[in-house]
Enzyme design. Structure first.
Site, PDB file in Angstrom:
ATOM      1  N   ASP A  94      -6.090  10.035  10.062  1.00 22.34           N
ATOM      2  CA  ASP A  94      -4.944   9.565  10.445  1.00 22.34           C
ATOM      3  C   ASP A  94      -3.315  10.174  11.802  1.00 22.34           C
ATOM      4  OD1 ASP A  94      -3.613   7.161   8.212  1.00 22.34           O
ATOM      5  OD2 ASP A  94      -4.009   9.407   7.137  1.00 22.34           O
ATOM      6  N   GLU A 137       0.759  -0.984   0.049  1.00 17.21           N
ATOM      7  CA  GLU A 137       0.239  -0.348   0.241  1.00 17.21           C
ATOM      8  C   GLU A 137       0.994   1.194  -0.072  1.00 17.21           C
ATOM      9  OE1 GLU A 137      -3.780  -2.113   2.788  1.00 17.21           O
ATOM     10  OE2 GLU A 137      -2.212  -0.196   2.683  1.00 17.21           O
TER      11      GLU A 137
END
Lengths: 265, 410
Positions: free
Chosen positions: A59, A48
């Protein structure tokens, strides 16, 4: 068969979960991030690659630091694509999933973005802030180009909603292990996570379900019954540490990925 | 794109939560889908519930101090020699700004949802201060996210928040201002949505937050309409409602009752933060025709670069120092119902000087942007034009900035 599907097929034959790594394109710079990718791809099954955004609402600190560092080094979306292209030229069969926030795609234009993804060899896309059912059109456009649009499900997703999401999903579904941003400490027992995982799996056994969030060297072995496991923040943290200590992030990150792989093999 | 009459603007969105087909929506991580849905269901139920409305009105009156006064600024009108200038003194509300309406409603919702913790973002510190007040009042534990740059420049509000028992979480990421405070607050909610309610301090964020905030601040224009009718025995033929716009919560609240009027009768003027004179940074996405983008869960015009990265902004006023703006203001702009312009830091400071010299009011730097526009246009307007400025915040919090920039604080 998509490269993503064949990657899972291979790991299932080897009776182990697939190892998915997440690193940010351009971290700590363009050249190094490509070197890191090429090196960890020897142990990871799917890579990824994050395209950085400066207001990432899901995040945690580690990935934020990586994204800010990449942006500070001037990384642009065209650089992200060129990293993927270069990577794919040397690792044709290694699936690449791009992951990021929708505004970056939106400014580029959905179709334009997907077309270039196709051209450089992107196999899948994860868009953090484009949930179901808002992502239906976008997911369709991806499918048309044989790009996997990867749906996310979380502990707050109701079973009813999950059913619909799985039905609309492509080859892979990402299960968020707990209520957390990326990089949080695993605050739910692996047993509970796997219980939930099994419920998701029951909807459709053919879908590959990966678990992410809170996965580190310490926790990875306890979840190895899953189809796949994603490690991101732990790698981003290692890059930060390497930069700080003036060490080579390529060797350091590769060592971690090697260890992770060993723990689930 | 067209506005509908007799339907509050906050309700003129489609099934997916978009106003005008493209502003707003819900660009949120999967984890927040359920909490946002639950909040939406709860709010849509209680907003028509008589018992809840009674409760809201009780607290608006007895806790917030509604109605805030409406007064003519005689000296300023005479000095400028044009329009009749009035101020809606929302700064009289408990705590010193309009943010108390949204904070009170969110605290009530938090109680109803059975959650014990409430978190919020703040720029100027007013949203945070008010949320800490409401949390204290209703017995909730409160965390406020605030950029470290804003903590330094809006100290008095930080002191107030701590006094109310709230924890301030300093945000060091990005530009260290409101935009990062909102991001950090949303991240916190992602991790704690099972026992924590989130209040977004303005008419921004996922659809439901825009609605709750607008529904709360709409009290301002309900009061104003009655006050105008009582002052003039009618709604005058030429009115201009001037309000500063950061996220746009006070402006929506100030305008909501008047949106259905013809713009020739009631003009709505929003004033964004133009930043320091000659600076390329600003916080005025509407004035400068910024591109449509996704920020904090909604599609709206946002200051950003070609790559979709959100721009740094710069303004003397922490409350307006935000790269995005409410989706409902985007709709008001595109339907041409409201006109948007900006005022520089210097213009706001000059407005502060003039207004405080002539009148016994003390508007904060945010409404001083609105006053700057009033001062600019009033001399050219006819005597029968009524200019009303929403004085939506008190300058106590700006003490340190004003001392440095003007050498005095009223």
């Amino acid at each position: 068969m998509s490269l993503i599907n064949s990657a899972f097929k291979k790991t299932k034959n080897e009776k182990r979960p697939a190892l998915l790594t997440y690193t940010v394109a351009g971290d700590n710079n363009k050249k190094k991030s490509l070197e890191i990718l090429k090196s960890i791809a020897n142990y990871a099954d799917i890579c990824e690659i994050g395209f950085p955004h400066n207001t990432p609402i899901a995040d945690g600190g580690q990935i934020q630091s990586s994204a800010y560092r990449a942006l500070k080094n001037g990384i642009k979306i065209k650089d992200v694509f060129s990293i993927v292209k270069d990577f794919k030229q040397s690792k044709q069969t290694k699936p690449v999933i791009l992951m990021g926030y929708y505004n970056v795609i939106y400014q580029y234009g959905d179709n334009n973005f997907i077309n270039i993804c196709k051209k450089v060899g992107v196999d899948g896309l994860i868009v953090v802030d484009l949930p179901y059912p808002e992502n239906k059109d976008f997911a369709k456009k991806c499918k048309k180009k044989n790009i996997n649009f990867i749906q996310l499900v979380s502990p707050t997703t109701s079973l009813n909603r999950m059913k619909k999401i799985i039905k609309d999903s492509h080859d892979m579904v990402y299960y968020i292990s707990m209520l957390s941003t990326t990089g949080g400490k695993l605050k739910v027992s692996p047993k509970k996570i796997l219980e939930r995982y099994n419920k998701i799996k029951k909807f459709n056994k053919n879908k590959n379900i990966v678990i992410g969030f809170g996965i580190t060297e310490k926790t990875i072995a306890s979840l190895k019954k899953a189809d796949g496991l994603v490690v991101g923040s732990a790698l981003c943290k290692e890059i930060s540490k390497s930069v700080e200590k003036r060490q080579n992030p390529v060797t350091n990150v590769t060592n971690i990925v090697k260890k992770l792989r060993k723990k689930i093999s | 794109m067209k506005l509908k009459k007799k339907i509050p603007l906050i309700d003129q969105h489609d099934k997916s939560g978009f106003w005008g087909g493209k502003f707003g929506g819900n660009f949120i991580p999967e984890t927040l889908k359920k909490p946002v849905e639950d909040l939406t269901d709860l709010f849509e139920r209680i907003r028509y519930d008589k018992k809840f409305l009674k409760q809201r009105d009780y607290y608006f009156k007895n806790y917030i101090g509604s109605p805030t006064s409406f007064k003519k600024l005689q000296n300023l009108s005479r000095h400028l020699g044009g329009a009749q200038i009035y101020a809606k003194m929302v700064s009289e509300a408990n705590g010193g700004a309009h943010k108390i309406y949204n904070a009170t409603v969110h605290a009530l919702i938090c109680k109803l949802a059975g959650k014990k913790y409430i978190v919020g973002d703040t720029g100027a510190g007013y949203a945070g201060k008010m949320l800490s007040m409401a949390a204290k009042k209703f017995g909730l534990k409160c965390k406020i996210f605030m950029g470290i740059k804003d903590m330094k420049r809006q100290k008095p509000n930080c002191t107030a928040m701590r006094k109310n028992g709230a924890e301030i979480v300093p945000v060091y990421s990005g530009s260290q201002t409101l935009v990062d405070a909102v991001s950090e607050c949303m991240r916190y909610w992602v991790s704690n949505c099972n026992n924590t309610h989130m209040c977004i301090g303005s008419t921004v964020g996922p659809n439901i937050f825009v609605k709750i905030c607008g529904w709360s601040t709409a009290q301002i224009s309900r009061e104003l309409k009655i006050q105008i009718e009582s002052e003039f025995q009618t709604i005058p033929k030429k009115i201009k409602l001037i309000n500063c716009v950061g996220g746009g919560s006070s402006a929506y609240g100030f305008w909501s009752e008047f949106i259905d009027y013809d713009k020739k009768q009631i003009e709505l003027i929003g004033v964004e933060a133009g930043g320091p004179k000659n600076s390329k940074l600003h916080a005025a996405p509407l004035t400068n025709s910024a591109k449509l983008g996704i920020l904090h869960g909604a599609a709206a015009y946002v200051c950003q670069n070609a790559e979709g990265q959100i721009n740094d902004t710069e303004s003397i006023s922490a409350g307006l120092d935000y790269p995005g703006v409410s989706p409902i203001h985007c709709l008001l702009k595109d339907t041409k119902r409201a006109r948007y312009t900006s005022a520089t830091d210097e213009a706001a400071l000059n407005a502060y000087k003039l207004v405080t010299k002539l009148e016994r009011i003390n508007p904060s730097l945010e409404p001083c942007h609105a006053f700057a526009e009033a001062i600019k246009i009033s001399p050219k307007l006819s005597k029968d034009t009524v200019v009303i400025v929403n004085s939506c915040g008190d300058a106590k919090k700006d003490r340190d900035i004003l001392k440095v920039r003007l050498g005095k604080f009223k």
